[in-house]
Motif scaffolding. Sequence first.
Motif, PDB file in Angstrom:
ATOM      1  N   ILE A  45       0.782  -1.346   0.006  1.00  0.00           N
ATOM      2  CA  ILE A  45       0.005   0.072   0.059  1.00  0.00           C
ATOM      3  C   ILE A  45       1.085   1.128   0.076  1.00  0.00           C
ATOM      4  CG2 ILE A  45      -0.311   0.184   2.567  1.00  0.00           C
ATOM      5  CD1 ILE A  45      -3.141   0.623  -0.207  1.00  0.00           C
ATOM      6  N   VAL A  49       1.537   2.160  -3.442  1.00  0.00           N
ATOM      7  CA  VAL A  49       0.323   2.733  -3.992  1.00  0.00           C
ATOM      8  C   VAL A  49       0.058   4.125  -3.535  1.00  0.00           C
ATOM      9  CG1 VAL A  49      -2.177   2.875  -4.031  1.00  0.00           C
ATOM     10  CG2 VAL A  49      -0.722   0.689  -3.880  1.00  0.00           C
ATOM     11  N   GLN A  50       0.416   4.467  -2.310  1.00  0.00           N
ATOM     12  CA  GLN A  50       0.192   5.900  -1.905  1.00  0.00           C
ATOM     13  C   GLN A  50       1.266   6.876  -2.642  1.00  0.00           C
ATOM     14  OE1 GLN A  50      -1.527   5.847   1.304  1.00  0.00           O
ATOM     15  NE2 GLN A  50      -1.973   7.929   0.674  1.00  0.00           N
ATOM     16  N   CYS A  84       0.128   7.375  -6.358  1.00  0.00           N
ATOM     17  CA  CYS A  84      -0.958   8.099  -6.383  1.00  0.00           C
ATOM     18  C   CYS A  84      -0.618   9.627  -6.425  1.00  0.00           C
ATOM     19  CB  CYS A  84      -1.955   7.807  -5.474  1.00  0.00           C
ATOM     20  SG  CYS A  84      -2.917   6.360  -5.684  1.00  0.00           S
ATOM     21  N   THR A  93      -0.816  12.744  -9.463  1.00  0.00           N
ATOM     22  CA  THR A  93      -1.697  13.810  -9.260  1.00  0.00           C
ATOM     23  C   THR A  93      -1.354  15.084 -10.398  1.00  0.00           C
ATOM     24  OG1 THR A  93      -0.484  14.830  -7.680  1.00  0.00           O
ATOM     25  CG2 THR A  93      -2.374  13.518  -6.896  1.00  0.00           C
ATOM     26  N   THR A 113      -5.773  11.986 -14.236  1.00  0.00           N
ATOM     27  CA  THR A 113      -7.096  11.929 -13.714  1.00  0.00           C
ATOM     28  C   THR A 113      -7.890  10.976 -13.503  1.00  0.00           C
ATOM     29  OG1 THR A 113      -8.773  12.015 -15.240  1.00  0.00           O
ATOM     30  CG2 THR A 113      -7.293  13.610 -15.221  1.00  0.00           C
ATOM     31  N   ASP A 114      -8.794  10.725 -13.064  1.00  0.00           N
ATOM     32  CA  ASP A 114      -9.435   9.469 -12.751  1.00  0.00           C
ATOM     33  C   ASP A 114      -8.687   8.456 -12.256  1.00  0.00           C
ATOM     34  OD1 ASP A 114     -11.610   8.092 -13.385  1.00  0.00           O
ATOM     35  OD2 ASP A 114     -11.649   8.043 -15.638  1.00  0.00           O
ATOM     36  N   VAL A 115      -7.922   8.534 -11.182  1.00  0.00           N
ATOM     37  CA  VAL A 115      -7.122   7.733 -10.379  1.00  0.00           C
ATOM     38  C   VAL A 115      -7.901   6.754  -9.500  1.00  0.00           C
ATOM     39  CG1 VAL A 115      -4.930   7.475  -9.056  1.00  0.00           C
ATOM     40  CG2 VAL A 115      -5.446   9.578 -10.424  1.00  0.00           C
ATOM     41  N   ARG A 116      -7.921   5.532  -9.711  1.00  0.00           N
ATOM     42  CA  ARG A 116      -8.743   4.666  -9.273  1.00  0.00           C
ATOM     43  C   ARG A 116      -7.830   3.281  -8.766  1.00  0.00           C
ATOM     44  NH1 ARG A 116     -14.105   3.474 -12.359  1.00  0.00           N
ATOM     45  NH2 ARG A 116     -14.679   2.665 -10.513  1.00  0.00           N
ATOM     46  N   THR A 117      -8.003   2.954  -7.701  1.00  0.00           N
ATOM     47  CA  THR A 117      -7.221   1.797  -7.126  1.00  0.00           C
ATOM     48  C   THR A 117      -8.014   0.439  -6.624  1.00  0.00           C
ATOM     49  OG1 THR A 117      -5.244   3.160  -6.011  1.00  0.00           O
ATOM     50  CG2 THR A 117      -5.447   1.036  -5.338  1.00  0.00           C
ATOM     51  N   PHE A 118      -7.665  -0.576  -7.197  1.00  0.00           N
ATOM     52  CA  PHE A 118      -8.646  -1.924  -6.907  1.00  0.00           C
ATOM     53  C   PHE A 118      -7.752  -2.913  -6.337  1.00  0.00           C
ATOM     54  CE2 PHE A 118     -10.517   0.541 -10.472  1.00  0.00           C
ATOM     55  CZ  PHE A 118     -11.796   0.324 -10.132  1.00  0.00           C
ATOM     56  N   GLU A 119      -8.179  -3.924  -5.820  1.00  0.00           N
ATOM     57  CA  GLU A 119      -7.823  -5.303  -5.604  1.00  0.00           C
ATOM     58  C   GLU A 119      -8.525  -6.105  -6.287  1.00  0.00           C
ATOM     59  OE1 GLU A 119      -7.579  -5.957  -1.417  1.00  0.00           O
ATOM     60  OE2 GLU A 119      -6.262  -7.424  -1.616  1.00  0.00           O
ATOM     61  N   VAL A 120      -8.392  -7.055  -7.076  1.00  0.00           N
ATOM     62  CA  VAL A 120      -9.087  -8.431  -7.365  1.00  0.00           C
ATOM     63  C   VAL A 120      -8.573  -9.441  -7.122  1.00  0.00           C
ATOM     64  CG1 VAL A 120      -7.989  -8.139  -9.810  1.00  0.00           C
ATOM     65  CG2 VAL A 120     -10.332  -8.924  -9.803  1.00  0.00           C
ATOM     66  N   PHE A 150      -2.120  -4.495  -5.477  1.00  0.00           N
ATOM     67  CA  PHE A 150      -3.056  -3.165  -5.667  1.00  0.00           C
ATOM     68  C   PHE A 150      -2.893  -2.629  -7.307  1.00  0.00           C
ATOM     69  CE2 PHE A 150      -2.039  -3.202  -1.209  1.00  0.00           C
ATOM     70  CZ  PHE A 150      -3.466  -3.266  -0.733  1.00  0.00           C
ATOM     71  N   ARG A 206      -6.030   7.979 -16.059  1.00  0.00           N
ATOM     72  CA  ARG A 206      -5.887   8.434 -17.464  1.00  0.00           C
ATOM     73  C   ARG A 206      -4.989   9.694 -17.582  1.00  0.00           C
ATOM     74  NH1 ARG A 206      -9.887   6.621 -20.904  1.00  0.00           N
ATOM     75  NH2 ARG A 206     -11.029   5.559 -19.496  1.00  0.00           N
TER      76      ARG A 206
END
Lengths: 450, 313
Positions: free
Chosen positions: B216, B219-220, B223, B227, B231-238, B304, B309
């Motif tokens: 993480i 990721v931090q 991210c 900035t 834009t449209d910054v999204r974080t997922f876990e699958v 993660f 975009r």
Amino acid sequence: MGEEEGGHSPNPNSKVTWEGCSVLLDINGGDRLVFARLSPAASLKIGDKKCSLQPLVGCPFGSLFQVETGPKGAHLVLVSSPASSSPGMTEGMDPQEKNDGKLKGDEKDNRALIDDNRAQNLTGEDIDAMRRCGASGDEIIEALISNSSTFEKKTVFSQEKYKLKKQKKYAPKVLLRRPFTRSICEAYFKKYPSRIGFLRVDTLSLLLSMANVGAYSDVLVVDMVGGILTGAVAERLGGTGYVCCTYPGSAPYSIDIVRMFNFSSEICSRIVQTSSSSLLSAQDGDDEDDSSSDPPSNKDNGSMISSDEQSKKSTTDGSPVPVPTSVVNAPPTKKSVNPGMPASPDAIKLWKRRGFSSLIVAAPDMDAWSMVDELLPLLSYSSPFAFYHQYLQPLATCMHRLQTEKKAVALQVSESWLREYQVLPSRTHPHMQMSGSGGYILSGTRIFDS
Amino acid sequence: MLSADQEKQNSFQRRICEGDLVIVYERHDAMKPVTVRAGSELQNRFGVFKHSDWIGMPFGCKVLSNKGSFVYLLAPTPQLWTLVLSHRTQILYIADISFVVSFLEVVPGCVVLESGTGSGSLTTSLARAVAPFGHVYTFDFHEQRAASAREDFERNGLTRFITVSVRDTQGEGFPEEFCGKADSVFLDLPQPWLAVPSSGKMLKPDGVLCSFSPCIEQVQRSCEALTTNFTDVRTFEVLLRTYEVRDVKFGSLGGDGSGGAVRKPPCKRKNRPSSDEENNGSMERSTSTVMAKPCPETRGHTGFLTFARLRCS
Ligand SMILES: C[S@@+](CC[C@H](N)C(=O)[O-])C[C@H]1O[C@@H](n2cnc3c(N)ncnc32)[C@H](O)[C@@H]1O
């Protein structure tokens, strides 16, 4: 790029919109998602205002627009530097986030804040007056802030939230997105999940991988999920191979969602439909289902569309596109190929002889086993299949039978789990709300069994 | 693996030929890639298999060893490849791979940049997605890994779609020649934020970046770096949860006087049907139902996935 007919992109990977193209509009950072077609008359209602979508034509996907209310009414204006809202405050922002965390160097807290609705000195009339004088949305927000007696006392985080709230109301933003499988599936799952059989985007992505959908594949699909599956497969084929949608009985299922994709005629021509009975008819080349006895008139033997079957057009024609939107949609002018034409007898013959290279079934209302039992023989040896279902049990039963009858190997029932995170300085955590289920998949590989 | 040539695509007519790569399938968790050579043999716990017996057989067939045991010969796919490749690094598995390909909006014709190549698990699926008109340019600073990956891609017939280069992308970024040319960029690096500025330069407007990180903290920092230009910054876990499917027999009360105790536990082997002989007669008064439950052992975390975009301005 130039002008286009029928909403088909000249370049499948075009980065700029054109007249007639299908777009996804993201209003106020994900608050509302709307599909629209950029026809000359198209307009969109945002809040209580109707805006023409004409300014969006010819703009790059990703452009950000803002609603400005001038003397002549509301219109969309391109925002040149869309960096005004603070990063992380838009889409990734968790609406559940209530506790104002402390940012570095932010010593303020909320102890002195009294929320009595009297903090704002500007009245509705004041704002209307500003509007009449041609004030921009941003100017109104500035005025609201300077007339707020509590704004200065708020934490930085709360100030951002306040600004965002006012911006959404007085200067709504519209983000222009290119519809891809990802965004179309996400939008439907969010707004109308039942129309796509509760198929979540991660599950859909898995179906495509597990069934090995790629260039040159001939993919047999049963799409009872509105066309999202067909569209997703066609997107991956990029005008090579074929998506053959099959259906029991005589009426094809609606695959209207395919129209949300900006498919070229080339890609549309690769989406065909045929009844399962015509695929399953006993002998090779027995075209009992095809009334047209004309020999296929294909110059190039690559074409799988019979040109003389316009009359048998699928239900996609004429039925309204299930657009979750308030947009006034002019139907696309049709000169180009429609997706979902009936498969030509020649194509069917070829598939019977060679077999399909992938099989994907998303048929929530059908008995899984009967589908599989019927369609698996059409899949060539060593080719993979993936079956989607909202419920686990039908797939478990189906897997058990496939094992017992030794029809397939590498069998697996799986379920995808997807969690989104808010990532912000000192405030990183999973979203408070998540989707509890995106459906189940039975995957496997057909084996040579004779 | 990806061929415009009909002869090389799966069909009822396709036969295994000299030089083909096949996936030898023993069990869902025991598979091996083998290149067919007339004079060669495959030896495993089931005995000796002669490649010459395989040539001319259809893909998906069952072949016998000298001891009469059998394995299946499958045609390779990116998914199977991910299960059999040699792990020179940590790799991405199917759940992450599928999600990445969709969210990066990779379609035929796209140009994708990737770093690091690692074991080429993701690269193989990216190649499938960009074919037949697009290309994947993948970079790793580890010379030997790059070379091994190149060999693997060649073995799978993917060289037309993949170029492997040796490069320190955290230090030098991606090569200037790709400026504004990439539809998508994928990063699986220890310090991805160092490659973010260069990624931004490589992407076309509205292009998508994805960074995969196990921790993480990574990721931090990524991210934060995003900035500036994204834009449209999204974080997922699958994650993928798999199920055990069994024909479970329950005893019922009364009948044989044994109080309905189940005499035989349900078939132990995972994902295997219990054979009829095994169960017939062992319990007269029992009902049998096919049931599913999540596999007890499962991967709890892979990494993660952060997507962003490139901002249009
Ligand atoms: C975890 S692996 C990638 C695995 C890959 N995604 C897969 O699915 O097989 C990370 C790779 O990044 C490479 N790497 C680390 N630092 C790098 C750098 N500065 N420049 C280029 N590659 C780097 C490593 O050599 C390693 O092969």
